[in-house]
Design an enzyme around this catalytic site. Sequence first.
Site: not given
Ligand code: 13P
Length: 248
Positions: A9-11, A96, A98, A167, A173, A209
């Site tokens: 997931n590159w966000k 997700h 976020e 998650e 993060g 993470s």
């Molecule tokens: P991180 O791997 O940066 O903690 O993010 C996890 C995530 O939200 C994947 O969708």
Amino acid sequence: MRSLLFAANWKMHLGPADTRAYMSTFLAEYQERPDRQVWFFPPAVSLETVSTAVRGRASMLAGAQDIYWEPKGAFTGAISGPLAAQAGARAALVGHSERRHVFGETDADTGRKVAAALSADLYPVLCVGETLAQRDAGDTLKVVTRQLEAALPPPGRVDPRLTIAYEPVWAIGTGRNATPKDAAEVHRAIRSWLKDRAAGQTRILYGGSVNLKNAAELLAERELDGVLVGGASLDPHGWAELVRTGVA
Ligand code: 13P
């Protein structure tokens, strides 16, 4: 053979030009394997670039990070399942953390989005997970079950095209991943919920993470069918190495 799914997931990173460079590095370093799938979730503007790069590679696909549930119309800034599919998406993240916590997406929204993904022929990846306060209050399983029930309501059986990603919000993060044992406990509860709906084969990924240092230990836990990775998927060298992770 145990098959694993590695989802990136590159966000809000990597536009089309960066994506072209990333994919050429990744594809030069990573040899496809029959027991690994690699799914990329770039920002919408880079979907077509990823889908073009992975064309003809059976173990890879591109997916949207979010879709709106209406197929078309006056919804400025949103993309629909059919539009994402036209850009080459074959999957979509739904709910997700976020989207839920930054953009205020509700449980009811996730239900509409799972249905919209399926009707656009996209594999939905439904994300669930508790906040730290909910974990500390001992409410993890209650929260995760509520999220599953809202997004996958009866009637009908759970669609076999679905994937779940567990998650925990406090692990995203933060550099603080769930232990394999903690993740496995929640995965078992999710699997038992799914089994009751004749969907015990549904894949359940862990996210939060995950990095090169902890991936092998996490994936050694048989409850994990793969990982959903944010930060550690942004470097094509590191991501190629992570996808090659040896698992006991
Ligand atoms: P991180 O791997 O940066 O903690 O993010 C996890 C995530 O939200 C994947 O969708």
